[in-house]
Write a protein that holds these residues in place. Structure first.
Motif, short mmCIF file in Angstrom:
data_model
loop_
_atom_site.label_atom_id
_atom_site.label_comp_id
_atom_site.label_asym_id
_atom_site.label_seq_id
_atom_site.Cartn_x
_atom_site.Cartn_y
_atom_site.Cartn_z
N MET A 176 44.49 -16.95 2.63
CA MET A 176 43.46 -17.01 1.59
C MET A 176 42.49 -18.11 1.96
SD MET A 176 43.65 -17.62 -2.56
CE MET A 176 44.12 -19.35 -2.50
N LEU A 177 41.23 -17.77 2.06
CA LEU A 177 40.18 -18.74 2.32
C LEU A 177 39.39 -18.94 1.03
CD1 LEU A 177 38.53 -20.47 4.38
CD2 LEU A 177 37.06 -18.45 4.67
N VAL A 178 39.29 -20.19 0.60
CA VAL A 178 38.48 -20.52 -0.57
C VAL A 178 37.13 -21.02 -0.06
CG1 VAL A 178 38.28 -21.91 -2.65
CG2 VAL A 178 40.53 -21.09 -1.92
N ASP A 179 36.12 -20.16 -0.19
CA ASP A 179 34.73 -20.46 0.16
C ASP A 179 34.51 -20.55 1.68
OD1 ASP A 179 33.86 -20.38 -2.48
OD2 ASP A 179 34.32 -22.48 -2.81
N THR A 180 33.22 -20.49 2.06
CA THR A 180 32.88 -20.34 3.48
C THR A 180 31.85 -21.33 3.98
OG1 THR A 180 31.13 -18.75 2.94
CG2 THR A 180 33.34 -17.86 3.34
N GLY A 181 31.55 -22.36 3.19
CA GLY A 181 30.56 -23.32 3.63
C GLY A 181 29.15 -22.75 3.63
N TRP A 182 28.27 -23.41 4.39
CA TRP A 182 26.84 -23.14 4.39
C TRP A 182 26.47 -22.00 5.32
CZ3 TRP A 182 23.79 -26.53 1.40
CH2 TRP A 182 24.41 -27.71 0.98
N SER A 183 25.28 -21.45 5.10
CA SER A 183 24.67 -20.54 6.07
C SER A 183 23.95 -21.37 7.13
CB SER A 183 23.67 -19.62 5.36
OG SER A 183 22.64 -20.39 4.76
N GLY A 184 23.46 -20.70 8.17
CA GLY A 184 22.65 -21.37 9.19
C GLY A 184 23.44 -22.32 10.06
N HIS A 185 22.76 -23.36 10.55
CA HIS A 185 23.37 -24.38 11.40
C HIS A 185 24.03 -23.76 12.63
CE1 HIS A 185 22.67 -27.36 8.23
NE2 HIS A 185 23.23 -26.52 7.38
N ASN A 186 23.43 -22.69 13.17
CA ASN A 186 23.98 -22.03 14.36
C ASN A 186 25.43 -21.61 14.16
OD1 ASN A 186 21.58 -22.28 15.99
ND2 ASN A 186 22.07 -24.46 16.24
N SER A 187 25.71 -21.10 12.96
CA SER A 187 27.07 -20.63 12.61
C SER A 187 28.12 -21.74 12.69
CB SER A 187 27.49 -19.45 13.49
OG SER A 187 26.67 -18.33 13.27
N ARG A 188 27.68 -22.97 12.47
CA ARG A 188 28.60 -24.12 12.55
C ARG A 188 29.82 -23.95 11.67
NH1 ARG A 188 26.29 -28.88 9.35
NH2 ARG A 188 27.13 -27.52 7.70
N ASP A 189 29.62 -23.62 10.41
CA ASP A 189 30.74 -23.58 9.47
C ASP A 189 31.65 -22.39 9.75
OD1 ASP A 189 29.55 -25.80 8.46
OD2 ASP A 189 28.90 -24.90 6.58
N ALA A 190 31.07 -21.24 10.04
CA ALA A 190 31.89 -20.09 10.40
C ALA A 190 32.70 -20.38 11.65
CB ALA A 190 31.01 -18.86 10.61
N GLY A 191 32.11 -21.10 12.60
CA GLY A 191 32.84 -21.46 13.81
C GLY A 191 34.00 -22.39 13.54
N ARG A 192 33.79 -23.33 12.62
CA ARG A 192 34.88 -24.26 12.28
C ARG A 192 36.00 -23.55 11.53
NH1 ARG A 192 31.46 -29.78 10.60
NH2 ARG A 192 30.67 -30.17 12.71
N ILE A 193 35.63 -22.62 10.66
CA ILE A 193 36.66 -21.84 9.97
C ILE A 193 37.44 -20.98 10.97
CG2 ILE A 193 37.05 -19.99 8.29
CD1 ILE A 193 34.48 -21.08 6.85
N ALA A 194 36.73 -20.33 11.87
CA ALA A 194 37.39 -19.49 12.87
C ALA A 194 38.31 -20.31 13.76
CB ALA A 194 36.34 -18.75 13.71
N ALA A 195 37.92 -21.53 14.09
CA ALA A 195 38.76 -22.39 14.92
C ALA A 195 40.05 -22.77 14.18
CB ALA A 195 38.00 -23.66 15.32
N ALA A 196 39.92 -23.08 12.89
CA ALA A 196 41.12 -23.39 12.10
C ALA A 196 42.02 -22.17 11.98
CB ALA A 196 40.72 -23.89 10.72
#
Length: 332
Positions: A40-60
């Protein structure tokens, strides 16, 4: 890029609950990995930033052995919580989407965020969060405490005691924003309890604890609203008696001194862990360096905090920046 854990952290965690507090720079992204293997993921952080937040979630997620998000819980539709959905969906399948219903904000950017989210939600299953109901994650009990401005009607089992901390505490100005619609949850694993109210604001939080505490005690408190003083009244934080708090703040967002002091003075509080050193907080309103995942505003690489909860209720908290680990025994 990221992190290597000490040997004990590399052991299979089939019987443990793992919680990754991912640095999304003052937003929220918290990954729960149940002993069943469901996520279960609670929230996904910000848009933009060269997919920074999505990348950090994917790494975790990769570190946790998670190949898909089984449940994405979107607490509310602000950019620092829902903005990263399209970018994350490009990296990981998302199966179930949990939210409070339609956005109550209708400016142009709010519409863009909500419509982008709904586009991806349509590709999975939608679960409308309602107070008192549970999200069906195997191995965990995830009970909805608040959603769309409503809260649970009745106290949870063992709760309901009068709360003296309510007396004399002032209300804040009414909040008509998405924050007050946040989906708040109580996550239980065995007798270990975690409370996450998203960005639920002061007055609405008080309804959960005043005049009677409907929640009871928790072990881990995820600081509401990134530790901003718009949330986290003493009537709530002191009533739930958390042993540990974790603040998903940024260097210049959250971790405000009044909110930090409310947590610090809460009865039974052992430690406050932070994703960032709070510049506003200064030396008197930040935890010691060992408890902070990111200490430099410039060059931040997105260190996370990992909580591992064992079946007996004991737990460990691990800081990926400095490899510092602290063990907490089962509650007395």
């Amino acid at each position: 890029m990221l992190f290597t854990l000490v040997g004990a952290q590399l052991l299979p965690a089939a019987k443990n609950l793992e919680i990754y507090f991912i640095d999304v720079e003052g937003g929220q992204a918290t990954l729960f990995v149940s002993p069943s293997g469901e996520s279960m993921l609670v929230d996904t952080g910000w848009s933009g930033h060269n997919s920074r937040d999505a990348g950090r979630i994917a790494a975790a997620a990769k570190h946790a052995g998670v190949k898909a998000i089984d449940y994405l819980l979107v607490t509310h539709f602000h950019e620092d919580h829902v903005g990263g959905v399209p970018q994350l969906a490009a990296k990981l399948p998302i199966r179930n989407f949990v939210d409070h219903g339609e956005s109550v904000e209708h400016d142009q950017r709010a519409k863009e965020l909500y419509n982008a989210y709904v586009e991806y939600r349509a590709k999975g299953k939608h679960i409308l969060a309602k107070p008192g109901e549970t999200i069906p994650i195997k191995g965990l009990d995830v009970k909805v405490l608040s959603a769309d401005g409503d809260i649970i009607e009745n106290p949870l089992e063992g709760a309901g005691q009068p709360n003296p901390a309510c007396a004399g505490e002032k209300l804040q100005a009414p909040d008509a924003s998405e924050n007050a619609r946040s989906v708040g949850t109580l996550i239980t694993f065995g007798n270990f309890r975690i409370m996450d109210l998203g960005d639920l604001t002061w007055n609405k939080e008080r309804e959960l604890a005043c005049p009677n505490n409907k929640i009871g005690a928790v072990d881990l408190y995820i600081a509401s609203h990134h530790g901003l003083f718009m949330s986290g009244p003493a009537s709530v934080v002191h009533a739930i008696h958390p042993r540990v708090a974790i603040v998903d703040n940024g260097a210049r967002k959250g971790g405000s001194p009044p909110a930090w002091q409310i947590m610090h003075s809460s009865p039974g509080m052992e430690d406050i862990w932070q994703l960032h050193y709070s510049i506003e907080g200064g030396k008197d309103n930040n935890s010691p360096d060992t408890f902070i995942a990111n200490t430099d505003e410039v060059g931040d690489v997105g260190n996370w905090i990992l909580v591992t909860v064992h079946p007996d209720g004991s737990f460990t908290v691990y800081n990926s920046r400095n490899k510092y680990t602290k063990n907490y025994g089962p509650k007395a």
